[in-house]
Design a protein around this motif. Structure first.
Motif, PDB file in Angstrom:
ATOM      1  N   THR A  62      12.094   2.013  11.789  1.00 57.93           N
ATOM      2  CA  THR A  62      11.044   1.035  12.065  1.00 57.93           C
ATOM      3  C   THR A  62       9.750   1.741  12.440  1.00 57.93           C
ATOM      4  O   THR A  62       9.742   2.897  12.863  1.00 57.93           O
ATOM      5  N   GLN A  63       8.657   1.028  12.288  1.00 55.12           N
ATOM      6  CA  GLN A  63       7.352   1.563  12.686  1.00 55.12           C
ATOM      7  C   GLN A  63       6.904   0.841  13.953  1.00 55.12           C
ATOM      8  O   GLN A  63       7.654   0.039  14.504  1.00 55.12           O
ATOM      9  N   GLY A  64       5.696   1.104  14.408  1.00 55.51           N
ATOM     10  CA  GLY A  64       5.205   0.608  15.692  1.00 55.51           C
ATOM     11  C   GLY A  64       5.282  -0.888  15.895  1.00 55.51           C
ATOM     12  O   GLY A  64       5.433  -1.352  17.011  1.00 55.51           O
ATOM     13  N   GLY A  65       5.201  -1.661  14.831  1.00 53.08           N
ATOM     14  CA  GLY A  65       5.266  -3.120  14.949  1.00 53.08           C
ATOM     15  C   GLY A  65       6.686  -3.647  15.059  1.00 53.08           C
ATOM     16  O   GLY A  65       6.897  -4.851  15.136  1.00 53.08           O
ATOM     17  N   GLY A  66       7.681  -2.736  15.046  1.00 54.69           N
ATOM     18  CA  GLY A  66       9.064  -3.157  15.207  1.00 54.69           C
ATOM     19  C   GLY A  66       9.751  -3.598  13.927  1.00 54.69           C
ATOM     20  O   GLY A  66      10.858  -4.118  13.969  1.00 54.69           O
ATOM     21  N   VAL A  67       9.095  -3.418  12.791  1.00 55.90           N
ATOM     22  CA  VAL A  67       9.718  -3.762  11.513  1.00 55.90           C
ATOM     23  C   VAL A  67       9.942  -2.484  10.709  1.00 55.90           C
ATOM     24  O   VAL A  67       9.346  -1.444  10.985  1.00 55.90           O
ATOM     25  N   ILE A  68      10.802  -2.593   9.693  1.00 51.51           N
ATOM     26  CA  ILE A  68      11.111  -1.440   8.855  1.00 51.51           C
ATOM     27  C   ILE A  68       9.840  -0.984   8.156  1.00 51.51           C
ATOM     28  O   ILE A  68       9.086  -1.795   7.612  1.00 51.51           O
ATOM     29  N   GLN A  69       9.605   0.310   8.183  1.00 54.56           N
ATOM     30  CA  GLN A  69       8.434   0.898   7.537  1.00 54.56           C
ATOM     31  C   GLN A  69       8.477   0.573   6.046  1.00 54.56           C
ATOM     32  O   GLN A  69       9.537   0.548   5.429  1.00 54.56           O
ATOM     33  N   GLY A  70       7.320   0.274   5.460  1.00 50.19           N
ATOM     34  CA  GLY A  70       7.238  -0.170   4.070  1.00 50.19           C
ATOM     35  C   GLY A  70       7.834   0.791   3.060  1.00 50.19           C
ATOM     36  O   GLY A  70       8.398   0.376   2.050  1.00 50.19           O
ATOM     37  N   ASN A 103       6.514  -5.719  -4.120  1.00 53.55           N
ATOM     38  CA  ASN A 103       5.893  -6.901  -3.532  1.00 53.55           C
ATOM     39  C   ASN A 103       6.608  -7.203  -2.222  1.00 53.55           C
ATOM     40  O   ASN A 103       7.803  -7.509  -2.220  1.00 53.55           O
ATOM     41  N   TYR A 104       5.875  -7.082  -1.108  1.00 57.77           N
ATOM     42  CA  TYR A 104       6.425  -7.351   0.220  1.00 57.77           C
ATOM     43  C   TYR A 104       6.175  -8.819   0.530  1.00 57.77           C
ATOM     44  O   TYR A 104       5.026  -9.267   0.575  1.00 57.77           O
ATOM     45  N   LEU A 105       7.236  -9.575   0.774  1.00 62.27           N
ATOM     46  CA  LEU A 105       7.109 -11.022   0.940  1.00 62.27           C
ATOM     47  C   LEU A 105       7.181 -11.479   2.390  1.00 62.27           C
ATOM     48  O   LEU A 105       6.644 -12.526   2.731  1.00 62.27           O
ATOM     49  N   ARG A 106       7.846 -10.696   3.238  1.00 61.84           N
ATOM     50  CA  ARG A 106       7.933 -11.028   4.667  1.00 61.84           C
ATOM     51  C   ARG A 106       8.303  -9.770   5.443  1.00 61.84           C
ATOM     52  O   ARG A 106       8.830  -8.830   4.847  1.00 61.84           O
ATOM     53  N   PRO A 107       8.044  -9.750   6.736  1.00 61.07           N
ATOM     54  CA  PRO A 107       8.420  -8.587   7.545  1.00 61.07           C
ATOM     55  C   PRO A 107       9.935  -8.378   7.515  1.00 61.07           C
ATOM     56  O   PRO A 107      10.702  -9.332   7.397  1.00 61.07           O
ATOM     57  N   ALA A 108      10.344  -7.129   7.644  1.00 59.47           N
ATOM     58  CA  ALA A 108      11.760  -6.761   7.595  1.00 59.47           C
ATOM     59  C   ALA A 108      12.156  -6.085   8.900  1.00 59.47           C
ATOM     60  O   ALA A 108      11.958  -4.876   9.062  1.00 59.47           O
ATOM     61  N   PRO A 109      12.716  -6.828   9.848  1.00 58.43           N
ATOM     62  CA  PRO A 109      13.174  -6.191  11.086  1.00 58.43           C
ATOM     63  C   PRO A 109      14.434  -5.368  10.827  1.00 58.43           C
ATOM     64  O   PRO A 109      15.082  -5.522   9.792  1.00 58.43           O
ATOM     65  N   GLN A 110      14.768  -4.482  11.767  1.00 55.41           N
ATOM     66  CA  GLN A 110      16.000  -3.713  11.611  1.00 55.41           C
ATOM     67  C   GLN A 110      17.162  -4.690  11.441  1.00 55.41           C
ATOM     68  O   GLN A 110      17.118  -5.812  11.928  1.00 55.41           O
ATOM     69  N   GLY A 111      18.177  -4.264  10.699  1.00 56.77           N
ATOM     70  CA  GLY A 111      19.340  -5.127  10.485  1.00 56.77           C
ATOM     71  C   GLY A 111      19.986  -4.862   9.139  1.00 56.77           C
ATOM     72  O   GLY A 111      19.819  -3.797   8.549  1.00 56.77           O
TER      73      GLY A 111
END
Length: 153
Positions: A62-70, A103-111
């Motif tokens: 994850t990156q600083g925003g808490g979601v998986i890095q692009g 194409n990134y459609l929504r944030p991806a949190p760890q999981g």
């Protein structure tokens, strides 16, 4: 005594997919890729031109925003594209991503995630593939497409 000729080099992922399909296997860990192992990648289903794989992505990606890095999201999609391409290639051939549109459609949190990869077109020197990435709730997170060069090992 006659010795059988060596089969030559092969992509270990291509060989694993071939064995997976021939053995009628389901849901097996991908053994030979260090990144696949870190992402806890499992090949869930494979047939010629189509694969499904699962991943369990922890906080180290994850990156600083808490979601998986692009770039990691792109890597998950690229695994789907590549494995779909490898599912149709013969021994001694591999596929190399030549361009990747994500194409990134929504944030991806760890999981937990699932990728579905499929071939769109298989030519003599290029394979066109697409992939879709889903979160554990079944929502589409990202899509990708790529021309992939068919390369001799």
């Amino acid at each position: 005594m006659r010795v059988a000729p060596s089969a030559g080099p092969d992509n270990p992922d291509r060989l694993f997919i071939e064995q997976f399909m021939a053995g009628g296997w389901h849901d097996r860990p991908v053994p030979d890729s260090p990144l696949a192992q870190q992402l806890r990648m499992r090949l869930v289903h494979a047939e010629r031109g189509s694969v499904e794989a699962s991943f369990s992505v922890d906080e180290s990606f994850t990156q600083g925003g808490g979601v998986i890095q692009g770039g990691i999201v792109a890597a998950l999609l690229d695994f789907g594209l590549a494995f779909a391409a490898l599912s149709v290639l013969e021994a001694g051939r591999t596929a190399a991503t030549t361009a990747l549109t994500v194409n990134y459609l929504r944030p991806a949190p760890q999981g937990d995630y699932r990728v579905q990869g499929q071939l769109e077109k298989h030519g003599r020197s290029l394979i066109y593939a697409s992939a879709r990435l889903f979160c554990s709730q079944g929502r589409l997170v990202a899509t990708a497409s790529s021309p992939m060069a068919i390369v001799a090992m």
